[in-house]
Design a protein around this motif. Structure first.
Motif, PDB file in Angstrom:
ATOM      1  N   LYS A 106      44.601   1.611 -70.688  1.00 43.83           N
ATOM      2  CA  LYS A 106      43.402   2.043 -71.403  1.00 43.83           C
ATOM      3  C   LYS A 106      42.228   1.092 -71.207  1.00 43.83           C
ATOM      4  O   LYS A 106      41.090   1.459 -71.465  1.00 43.83           O
ATOM      5  N   HIS A 107      42.501  -0.133 -70.790  1.00 40.09           N
ATOM      6  CA  HIS A 107      41.430  -1.118 -70.645  1.00 40.09           C
ATOM      7  C   HIS A 107      41.519  -1.819 -69.302  1.00 40.09           C
ATOM      8  O   HIS A 107      41.465  -3.039 -69.234  1.00 40.09           O
ATOM      9  N   ASN A 108      41.695  -1.098 -68.217  1.00 41.88           N
ATOM     10  CA  ASN A 108      41.872  -1.763 -66.932  1.00 41.88           C
ATOM     11  C   ASN A 108      40.509  -2.164 -66.356  1.00 41.88           C
ATOM     12  O   ASN A 108      39.873  -1.403 -65.636  1.00 41.88           O
ATOM     13  N   HIS A 109      40.097  -3.368 -66.708  1.00 38.79           N
ATOM     14  CA  HIS A 109      38.787  -3.844 -66.286  1.00 38.79           C
ATOM     15  C   HIS A 109      38.683  -4.004 -64.775  1.00 38.79           C
ATOM     16  O   HIS A 109      37.596  -3.836 -64.200  1.00 38.79           O
ATOM     17  N   LEU A 110      39.795  -4.335 -64.137  1.00 39.71           N
ATOM     18  CA  LEU A 110      39.766  -4.486 -62.678  1.00 39.71           C
ATOM     19  C   LEU A 110      39.493  -3.150 -62.003  1.00 39.71           C
ATOM     20  O   LEU A 110      38.722  -3.067 -61.033  1.00 39.71           O
ATOM     21  N   LYS A 111      40.115  -2.083 -62.519  1.00 42.61           N
ATOM     22  CA  LYS A 111      39.871  -0.744 -61.965  1.00 42.61           C
ATOM     23  C   LYS A 111      38.421  -0.325 -62.192  1.00 42.61           C
ATOM     24  O   LYS A 111      37.785   0.278 -61.319  1.00 42.61           O
ATOM     25  N   ASP A 112      37.900  -0.632 -63.377  1.00 46.19           N
ATOM     26  CA  ASP A 112      36.498  -0.319 -63.675  1.00 46.19           C
ATOM     27  C   ASP A 112      35.577  -0.943 -62.635  1.00 46.19           C
ATOM     28  O   ASP A 112      34.737  -0.272 -62.025  1.00 46.19           O
ATOM     29  N   ALA A 113      35.731  -2.258 -62.467  1.00 44.70           N
ATOM     30  CA  ALA A 113      34.860  -2.992 -61.555  1.00 44.70           C
ATOM     31  C   ALA A 113      35.074  -2.562 -60.109  1.00 44.70           C
ATOM     32  O   ALA A 113      34.120  -2.476 -59.324  1.00 44.70           O
ATOM     33  N   CYS A 114      36.315  -2.282 -59.761  1.00 39.49           N
ATOM     34  CA  CYS A 114      36.625  -1.874 -58.394  1.00 39.49           C
ATOM     35  C   CYS A 114      35.988  -0.528 -58.072  1.00 39.49           C
ATOM     36  O   CYS A 114      35.466  -0.326 -56.970  1.00 39.49           O
ATOM     37  N   PHE A 115      36.019   0.396 -59.016  1.00 44.01           N
ATOM     38  CA  PHE A 115      35.359   1.694 -58.801  1.00 44.01           C
ATOM     39  C   PHE A 115      33.871   1.476 -58.528  1.00 44.01           C
ATOM     40  O   PHE A 115      33.303   2.077 -57.606  1.00 44.01           O
ATOM     41  N   GLN A 116      33.225   0.636 -59.341  1.00 45.53           N
ATOM     42  CA  GLN A 116      31.801   0.386 -59.164  1.00 45.53           C
ATOM     43  C   GLN A 116      31.514  -0.227 -57.792  1.00 45.53           C
ATOM     44  O   GLN A 116      30.545   0.147 -57.116  1.00 45.53           O
ATOM     45  N   LYS A 117      32.350  -1.173 -57.397  1.00 44.07           N
ATOM     46  CA  LYS A 117      32.175  -1.825 -56.089  1.00 44.07           C
ATOM     47  C   LYS A 117      32.320  -0.814 -54.949  1.00 44.07           C
ATOM     48  O   LYS A 117      31.507  -0.793 -54.005  1.00 44.07           O
ATOM     49  N   ILE A 118      33.347   0.023 -55.022  1.00 44.36           N
ATOM     50  CA  ILE A 118      33.586   1.011 -53.965  1.00 44.36           C
ATOM     51  C   ILE A 118      32.439   2.002 -53.876  1.00 44.36           C
ATOM     52  O   ILE A 118      31.974   2.357 -52.782  1.00 44.36           O
ATOM     53  N   CYS A 119      31.945   2.451 -55.028  1.00 44.63           N
ATOM     54  CA  CYS A 119      30.826   3.398 -55.028  1.00 44.63           C
ATOM     55  C   CYS A 119      29.593   2.768 -54.394  1.00 44.63           C
ATOM     56  O   CYS A 119      28.923   3.393 -53.560  1.00 44.63           O
ATOM     57  N   ALA A 120      29.291   1.518 -54.775  1.00 49.64           N
ATOM     58  CA  ALA A 120      28.136   0.836 -54.192  1.00 49.64           C
ATOM     59  C   ALA A 120      28.322   0.643 -52.691  1.00 49.64           C
ATOM     60  O   ALA A 120      27.400   0.882 -51.902  1.00 49.64           O
ATOM     61  N   ASP A 121      29.520   0.242 -52.276  1.00 55.08           N
ATOM     62  CA  ASP A 121      29.810   0.047 -50.850  1.00 55.08           C
ATOM     63  C   ASP A 121      29.621   1.339 -50.068  1.00 55.08           C
ATOM     64  O   ASP A 121      29.011   1.356 -48.991  1.00 55.08           O
ATOM     65  N   ARG A 122      30.157   2.439 -50.608  1.00 55.41           N
ATOM     66  CA  ARG A 122      30.048   3.725 -49.911  1.00 55.41           C
ATOM     67  C   ARG A 122      28.612   4.248 -49.891  1.00 55.41           C
ATOM     68  O   ARG A 122      28.249   5.052 -49.024  1.00 55.41           O
ATOM     69  N   ALA A 123      27.809   3.782 -50.852  1.00 55.53           N
ATOM     70  CA  ALA A 123      26.404   4.184 -50.889  1.00 55.53           C
ATOM     71  C   ALA A 123      25.545   3.310 -49.983  1.00 55.53           C
ATOM     72  O   ALA A 123      24.333   3.533 -49.859  1.00 55.53           O
ATOM     73  N   GLY A 124      26.188   2.299 -49.361  1.00 54.90           N
ATOM     74  CA  GLY A 124      25.460   1.458 -48.418  1.00 54.90           C
ATOM     75  C   GLY A 124      25.079   0.092 -48.923  1.00 54.90           C
ATOM     76  O   GLY A 124      24.434  -0.689 -48.213  1.00 54.90           O
TER      77      GLY A 124
END
Length: 260
Positions: A106-124
């Motif tokens: 319910k509180h996986n902070h690593l997954k939260d941050a990783c999603f944000q990183k991947i989205c930013a990476d894929r957006a360039g």
């Protein structure tokens, strides 16, 4: 179809629950999980105010807040804070109201941050470092709040990088799942305890009586109404009572009808 960080965490907890939210939001029964996620967002915004104060007092820092990234495949991320650092690298800051870096379902902070990183990476936008800002649990206020003492900047770059490949595959699975058609018969939460079930449990698991008693000690989770337990044969009752894990609720109800 758009997939946000909150959507992704919901997908990891129950894929069908997210699918129903996206396909038929008017039919979606917002419950404890939805309320819980909204509470985390509100608390995160409160901590962000102190993060902003911290960076305002730090000269020469190139910080932006709530920077948005989108991808053609439907990913959407709004970074709590983003920094162009002096050495030409970049940093992503994920802000939480907790007092530590959490990694439970319910509180996986690593997954939260990783999603944000991947989205930013894929957006360039390349992300070089990832930090999780949380509250210092040992901080004692004396007068005005000092953001420098109240906040902890945890460098989680290495931990996030270790799960990038796994999380990227899960994101792709979520996007594919949302585009597919699914039936309304059952969801993965049938094998979870009530505290970990999705808001749509009753929608997808209509065969589970309400209210029901849960027994986990027989190898898998089983549901039954109180009446079913009371009217069950003595053989079934003995098998149930030999389970290693019988909930306090079950014991209380059995005692109330004189069966314990």
């Amino acid at each position: 179809m758009q997939l946000t960080k909150t959507d992704f965490i919901q997908f990891l907890n129950c894929s069908k629950s997210l699918w129903l939210l996206k396909k038929d939001p008017d039919y979606f029964p917002h419950g404890e999980f939805s309320t819980f996620m909204q509470k985390l967002v509100r608390e995160g915004y409160e901590v962000e105010l102190y993060v902003r104060q911290f960076f305002e007092n730090a000269d020469g820092r190139n910080i932006s807040f709530q920077t948005e990234f989108t991808t053609d495949e439907g990913l959407y991320a709004r970074l709590d804070a983003f920094e162009n650092m002096g050495d030409g690298t970049t940093a992503l800051y994920e802000i939480k109201s907790s007092t530590s870096v959490k990694t439970d379902s319910k509180h996986n902070h690593l997954k939260d941050a990783c999603f944000q990183k991947i989205c930013a990476d894929r957006a360039g936008q390349k992300i070089d470092r990832v930090f999780l800002i949380h509250v210092n649990g040992d901080y004692i206020r004396d007068g005005d709040i000092d953001p420098g003492d109240m906040l902890v900047f945890a460098d989680i770059t290495e931990a996030v990088n270790e799960i990038v490949a796994e999380t990227s595959s899960e994101i792709d699975a979520a996007l594919a799942f949302l585009e597919a058609d699914h039936d309304m018969a059952g969801c993965s939460c049938a094998e979870k305890t009530r505290a970990n079930q999705c808001d749509t449990f009753s929608v997808f698991n209509t065969d589970v009586p309400t209210p029901s008693i849960v027994c986990r000690g027989c190898g898998r989770i089983k549901y039954a109404s109180l009446g079913q337990w009371v009217l069950s044969s003595s053989r079934t009752f003995l098998r149930i009572t030999r389970c290693r894990t019988i909930s306090v609720l079950l014991l209380t109800r059995l005692k109330s009808v004189g069966l314990w």
